[in-house]
Design an enzyme around this catalytic site. Structure first.
Site, short mmCIF file in Angstrom:
data_model
loop_
_atom_site.label_atom_id
_atom_site.label_comp_id
_atom_site.label_asym_id
_atom_site.label_seq_id
_atom_site.Cartn_x
_atom_site.Cartn_y
_atom_site.Cartn_z
CB THR A 32 -4.66 9.16 -32.35
OG1 THR A 32 -5.51 9.58 -33.40
CG2 THR A 32 -3.50 10.14 -32.22
NE ARG A 40 6.42 20.02 -29.78
CZ ARG A 40 7.13 19.74 -30.86
NH1 ARG A 40 6.52 19.38 -31.97
NH2 ARG A 40 8.46 19.82 -30.84
CB VAL A 110 8.47 7.14 -37.04
CG1 VAL A 110 9.00 8.43 -37.68
CG2 VAL A 110 7.95 7.43 -35.64
CG ASP A 111 2.87 4.44 -37.20
OD1 ASP A 111 2.89 4.17 -38.43
OD2 ASP A 111 2.06 5.24 -36.69
CG HIS A 128 9.14 13.17 -40.31
ND1 HIS A 128 7.97 13.74 -39.86
CD2 HIS A 128 9.74 14.14 -41.06
CE1 HIS A 128 7.86 14.99 -40.30
NE2 HIS A 128 8.91 15.25 -41.04
CB CYS A 164 31.90 1.82 -38.61
SG CYS A 164 30.59 2.89 -37.98
CB ILE A 245 -9.02 9.65 -39.03
CG1 ILE A 245 -8.78 11.17 -39.07
CG2 ILE A 245 -8.25 8.95 -40.16
CD1 ILE A 245 -7.36 11.57 -38.72
ZN LIG Z 1 28.57 2.13 -38.70
#
Ligand SMILES: [Zn+2]
Length: 260
Positions: A32, A40, A110-111, A128, A164, A245
């Protein structure tokens, strides 16, 4: 820095100094300060944009072409990731690795900011997944997401797998998708092997990866919890560190002097 946070950070720092193998679990709170909203909270991504939350459910994503088209359009616009850089919190964990103490860095984010900051790819487990890559929902195709976003910007509304022909999706673990069992096993093993388990910026509410914290504590590791709000496992912690943090983590990891 607030006096309570400074004292707790100094205590956590002493534990890190004497630890040999530190396993770290990070969540949205470490990012953050890089300007990335959480999901959320009051300004969260999903609070402001419920369509993005719907797209995070794999069944909705697969069954609704309109959800996919708007999801790709939103990603291709680039607004979410503009100017996002690692912060001092990420740099602190790079310092921990350089000191030879980082056993494994498990992230719920996920960054890819840990890798951008300089942590080694092979020490980071993205439990994740990552939004920086794209994958096919059927075959093994996986690539940089910019390749798919380039196709969207060139006019494809719902790009398909070049190998595919099936659906592509950002390489995150959506609701309804399973975690990679290899990643989960690595995380659990690292929780058992460490002598200090450090959680950063997570309320430890998301199962099953949150259970690595009590697993480590029960196997004898010290548990240090760094978060701006209470977590599920505060009662198990040897030290709880509040405050910013990006201010306390550099102290804890030995990048900044204590009391600064
Ligand atoms: Zn594929």
């Amino acid at each position: 820095m607030h006096a309570d946070a400074a004292a707790a950070a100094a205590a956590a720092r002493r534990m890190v100094d004497t630890a040999e193998r530190v396993t770290v679990l990070t969540g949205a709170g470490i990012s953050t300060d890089s300007g990335l909203p959480d999901f959320r909270g009051p300004k969260g991504l999903w609070t402001r944009d419920p369509a993005a939350e719907r797209a995070s459910n794999i069944n909705v994503y697969v069954s609704d072409p309109e959800v996919r088209r708007s999801n790709w359009a939103r990603r291709a616009s680039g607004a979410l990731w503009a100017d996002v850089e690692p912060n001092r919190g990420h740099e602190a964990l790079v310092h921990l690795e350089r000191r030879g103490k980082l056993h494994l860095l498990i992230t719920q984010n996920v960054d890819e900011l840990h890798q951008s900051a300089g942590n080694s790819e092979d020490l980071v487990v993205e439990i994740h997944g990552t939004t920086r890559k794209v994958q096919c929902l059927s075959c093994d195709y996986r690539d940089d997401i910019e390749i798919a976003l380039g196709r969207v910007r060139a006019g494809e509304e719902d790009p398909q797998c070049p190998d595919c022909g099936w659906l592509l999706k950002a390489a995150t673990v959506s609701f309804g998708q399973s975690l990679d069992p290899v990643d989960v096993a690595r995380a659990e093993r690292a929780a058992l092997e460490c002598d200090l388990f450090l959680t950063v910026g997570t309320t430890l509410a998301v199962s099953p990866i949150n259970m690595t914290a009590p697993l480590a504590a029960q196997s004898g590791a010290r548990l240090v919890i760094v978060n701006g709000e209470p977590t599920e496992f505060d009662a198990l912690a040897d030290v709880l560190v509040g405050g910013s943090i990006s201010e306390v983590l550099p102290v804890i990891c030995g990048l900044d002097a204590p009391g600064g």
